[in-house]
Design a protein around this motif. Structure first.
Motif, PDB file in Angstrom:
ATOM      1  N   GLY A 112       0.783  -1.228   0.000  1.00 55.98           N
ATOM      2  CA  GLY A 112       0.000   0.000   0.000  1.00 55.98           C
ATOM      3  C   GLY A 112       0.814   1.278   0.000  1.00 55.98           C
ATOM      4  O   GLY A 112       0.243   2.362   0.084  1.00 55.98           O
ATOM      5  N   ARG A 113       2.107   1.188  -0.090  1.00 54.67           N
ATOM      6  CA  ARG A 113       2.954   2.387  -0.101  1.00 54.67           C
ATOM      7  C   ARG A 113       3.559   2.551  -1.490  1.00 54.67           C
ATOM      8  O   ARG A 113       4.087   1.601  -2.043  1.00 54.67           O
ATOM      9  CB  ARG A 113       4.080   2.259   0.915  1.00 54.67           C
ATOM     10  CG  ARG A 113       3.594   2.141   2.335  1.00 54.67           C
ATOM     11  CD  ARG A 113       4.764   1.972   3.273  1.00 54.67           C
ATOM     12  NE  ARG A 113       4.301   1.898   4.656  1.00 54.67           N
ATOM     13  CZ  ARG A 113       5.100   1.703   5.679  1.00 54.67           C
ATOM     14  NH1 ARG A 113       6.394   1.559   5.496  1.00 54.67           N
ATOM     15  NH2 ARG A 113       4.625   1.651   6.894  1.00 54.67           N
ATOM     16  N   PRO A 114       3.509   3.752  -2.045  1.00 56.51           N
ATOM     17  CA  PRO A 114       4.085   3.942  -3.380  1.00 56.51           C
ATOM     18  C   PRO A 114       5.617   3.913  -3.365  1.00 56.51           C
ATOM     19  O   PRO A 114       6.241   3.634  -4.380  1.00 56.51           O
ATOM     20  CB  PRO A 114       3.557   5.299  -3.816  1.00 56.51           C
ATOM     21  CG  PRO A 114       3.225   6.009  -2.547  1.00 56.51           C
ATOM     22  CD  PRO A 114       2.845   4.943  -1.553  1.00 56.51           C
ATOM     23  N   GLN A 115       6.210   4.232  -2.224  1.00 58.05           N
ATOM     24  CA  GLN A 115       7.665   4.116  -2.110  1.00 58.05           C
ATOM     25  C   GLN A 115       8.047   3.920  -0.653  1.00 58.05           C
ATOM     26  O   GLN A 115       7.362   4.390   0.254  1.00 58.05           O
ATOM     27  CB  GLN A 115       8.379   5.315  -2.713  1.00 58.05           C
ATOM     28  CG  GLN A 115       8.036   6.643  -2.097  1.00 58.05           C
ATOM     29  CD  GLN A 115       8.766   7.758  -2.816  1.00 58.05           C
ATOM     30  OE1 GLN A 115       9.824   7.570  -3.386  1.00 58.05           O
ATOM     31  NE2 GLN A 115       8.188   8.942  -2.794  1.00 58.05           N
ATOM     32  N   HIS A 116       9.140   3.222  -0.459  1.00 56.43           N
ATOM     33  CA  HIS A 116       9.569   2.923   0.904  1.00 56.43           C
ATOM     34  C   HIS A 116      11.003   2.424   0.878  1.00 56.43           C
ATOM     35  O   HIS A 116      11.428   1.780  -0.083  1.00 56.43           O
ATOM     36  CB  HIS A 116       8.652   1.854   1.516  1.00 56.43           C
ATOM     37  CG  HIS A 116       8.768   1.759   2.992  1.00 56.43           C
ATOM     38  ND1 HIS A 116       8.298   2.737   3.836  1.00 56.43           N
ATOM     39  CD2 HIS A 116       9.320   0.814   3.782  1.00 56.43           C
ATOM     40  CE1 HIS A 116       8.552   2.374   5.087  1.00 56.43           C
ATOM     41  NE2 HIS A 116       9.168   1.219   5.073  1.00 56.43           N
ATOM     42  N   ARG A 117      11.743   2.719   1.943  1.00 55.36           N
ATOM     43  CA  ARG A 117      13.104   2.197   2.096  1.00 55.36           C
ATOM     44  C   ARG A 117      13.239   1.651   3.503  1.00 55.36           C
ATOM     45  O   ARG A 117      12.889   2.318   4.479  1.00 55.36           O
ATOM     46  CB  ARG A 117      14.155   3.287   1.876  1.00 55.36           C
ATOM     47  CG  ARG A 117      15.575   2.738   2.013  1.00 55.36           C
ATOM     48  CD  ARG A 117      16.626   3.812   1.813  1.00 55.36           C
ATOM     49  NE  ARG A 117      17.951   3.247   1.770  1.00 55.36           N
ATOM     50  CZ  ARG A 117      18.681   2.923   2.840  1.00 55.36           C
ATOM     51  NH1 ARG A 117      18.199   3.080   4.043  1.00 55.36           N
ATOM     52  NH2 ARG A 117      19.897   2.427   2.697  1.00 55.36           N
ATOM     53  N   ILE A 118      13.744   0.432   3.593  1.00 53.76           N
ATOM     54  CA  ILE A 118      14.046  -0.162   4.885  1.00 53.76           C
ATOM     55  C   ILE A 118      15.465  -0.727   4.826  1.00 53.76           C
ATOM     56  O   ILE A 118      15.970  -1.074   3.759  1.00 53.76           O
ATOM     57  CB  ILE A 118      13.040  -1.266   5.288  1.00 53.76           C
ATOM     58  CG1 ILE A 118      12.943  -2.340   4.218  1.00 53.76           C
ATOM     59  CG2 ILE A 118      11.689  -0.685   5.591  1.00 53.76           C
ATOM     60  CD1 ILE A 118      12.044  -3.500   4.585  1.00 53.76           C
ATOM     61  N   ALA A 119      16.085  -0.791   5.978  1.00 51.89           N
ATOM     62  CA  ALA A 119      17.447  -1.322   6.044  1.00 51.89           C
ATOM     63  C   ALA A 119      17.645  -2.058   7.359  1.00 51.89           C
ATOM     64  O   ALA A 119      17.040  -1.718   8.377  1.00 51.89           O
ATOM     65  CB  ALA A 119      18.462  -0.191   5.930  1.00 51.89           C
ATOM     66  N   VAL A 120      18.482  -3.068   7.311  1.00 55.42           N
ATOM     67  CA  VAL A 120      18.926  -3.775   8.504  1.00 55.42           C
ATOM     68  C   VAL A 120      20.416  -3.486   8.631  1.00 55.42           C
ATOM     69  O   VAL A 120      21.188  -3.767   7.716  1.00 55.42           O
ATOM     70  CB  VAL A 120      18.679  -5.299   8.400  1.00 55.42           C
ATOM     71  CG1 VAL A 120      19.249  -6.017   9.608  1.00 55.42           C
ATOM     72  CG2 VAL A 120      17.198  -5.589   8.240  1.00 55.42           C
ATOM     73  N   GLU A 121      20.789  -2.887   9.750  1.00 56.64           N
ATOM     74  CA  GLU A 121      22.189  -2.580  10.022  1.00 56.64           C
ATOM     75  C   GLU A 121      22.705  -3.577  11.043  1.00 56.64           C
ATOM     76  O   GLU A 121      22.164  -3.681  12.140  1.00 56.64           O
ATOM     77  CB  GLU A 121      22.329  -1.152  10.539  1.00 56.64           C
ATOM     78  CG  GLU A 121      21.859  -0.122   9.531  1.00 56.64           C
ATOM     79  CD  GLU A 121      21.867   1.290  10.078  1.00 56.64           C
ATOM     80  OE1 GLU A 121      22.190   1.509  11.263  1.00 56.64           O
ATOM     81  OE2 GLU A 121      21.534   2.202   9.302  1.00 56.64           O
ATOM     82  N   VAL A 122      23.739  -4.303  10.670  1.00 58.43           N
ATOM     83  CA  VAL A 122      24.279  -5.344  11.539  1.00 58.43           C
ATOM     84  C   VAL A 122      25.509  -4.792  12.262  1.00 58.43           C
ATOM     85  O   VAL A 122      26.377  -4.178  11.657  1.00 58.43           O
ATOM     86  CB  VAL A 122      24.673  -6.606  10.737  1.00 58.43           C
ATOM     87  CG1 VAL A 122      25.129  -7.712  11.672  1.00 58.43           C
ATOM     88  CG2 VAL A 122      23.514  -7.069   9.869  1.00 58.43           C
ATOM     89  N   ARG A 123      25.541  -5.019  13.575  1.00 60.08           N
ATOM     90  CA  ARG A 123      26.690  -4.591  14.377  1.00 60.08           C
ATOM     91  C   ARG A 123      27.052  -5.678  15.371  1.00 60.08           C
ATOM     92  O   ARG A 123      26.245  -6.557  15.689  1.00 60.08           O
ATOM     93  CB  ARG A 123      26.404  -3.268  15.080  1.00 60.08           C
ATOM     94  CG  ARG A 123      25.259  -3.329  16.070  1.00 60.08           C
ATOM     95  CD  ARG A 123      24.973  -1.953  16.687  1.00 60.08           C
ATOM     96  NE  ARG A 123      23.664  -1.942  17.301  1.00 60.08           N
ATOM     97  CZ  ARG A 123      23.410  -2.318  18.555  1.00 60.08           C
ATOM     98  NH1 ARG A 123      24.385  -2.718  19.336  1.00 60.08           N
ATOM     99  NH2 ARG A 123      22.172  -2.293  19.018  1.00 60.08           N
ATOM    100  N   ASP A 124      28.283  -5.592  15.838  1.00 57.88           N
ATOM    101  CA  ASP A 124      28.725  -6.462  16.920  1.00 57.88           C
ATOM    102  C   ASP A 124      29.232  -5.553  18.035  1.00 57.88           C
ATOM    103  O   ASP A 124      28.935  -4.356  18.037  1.00 57.88           O
ATOM    104  CB  ASP A 124      29.778  -7.477  16.443  1.00 57.88           C
ATOM    105  CG  ASP A 124      31.034  -6.832  15.884  1.00 57.88           C
ATOM    106  OD1 ASP A 124      31.224  -5.598  16.062  1.00 57.88           O
ATOM    107  OD2 ASP A 124      31.831  -7.541  15.265  1.00 57.88           O
TER     108      ASP A 124
END
Length: 105
Positions: A74-86
């Motif tokens: 339902g969204r015309p545009q979107h950005r998601i990210a997974v940032e991995v850290r230790d």
């Protein structure tokens, strides 16, 4: 003929494993998977214990694909990210950008 190394360094132990034909398990390390949803930042306070960086990369990829499937509806545009850290800080980002627009005719 088996050869035994006596020095005890990490490299020596890996070589010893090769001679003995055994596989040594690496100690589990905690990785954290923070999420960026548009401008919102969602930190991972618990993390997950995984054997290596490759496992963390696979976990981030899987999580990102599952989020993308649910969050872009339902969204015309979107950005998601997974940032991995230790414990030493961030080392990997997996991101997904979605844009829906009409085609020019």
């Amino acid at each position: 003929m088996q050869q035994h190394l006596k020095c005890g360094s990490k490299i020596d132990l890996e070589l010893q494993d090769l001679f003995d034909g055994t596989i040594r398990e690496s100690p589990m390390k905690r990785y954290y998977f923070d999420v960026r949803d548009g401008s919102q930042f969602i930190p991972d306070d618990e993390g997950a214990e995984l054997p290596n960086i490759e496992s963390a990369r696979e976990e981030a990829t899987t999580a990102l694909s599952e989020m993308a499937r649910e969050w872009v509806r339902g969204r015309p545009q979107h950005r998601i990210a997974v940032e991995v850290r230790d414990d030493h800080g961030p080392f990997l980002e997996a991101s997904f950008s979605f844009v829906m627009k009409p085609c020019a005719t």
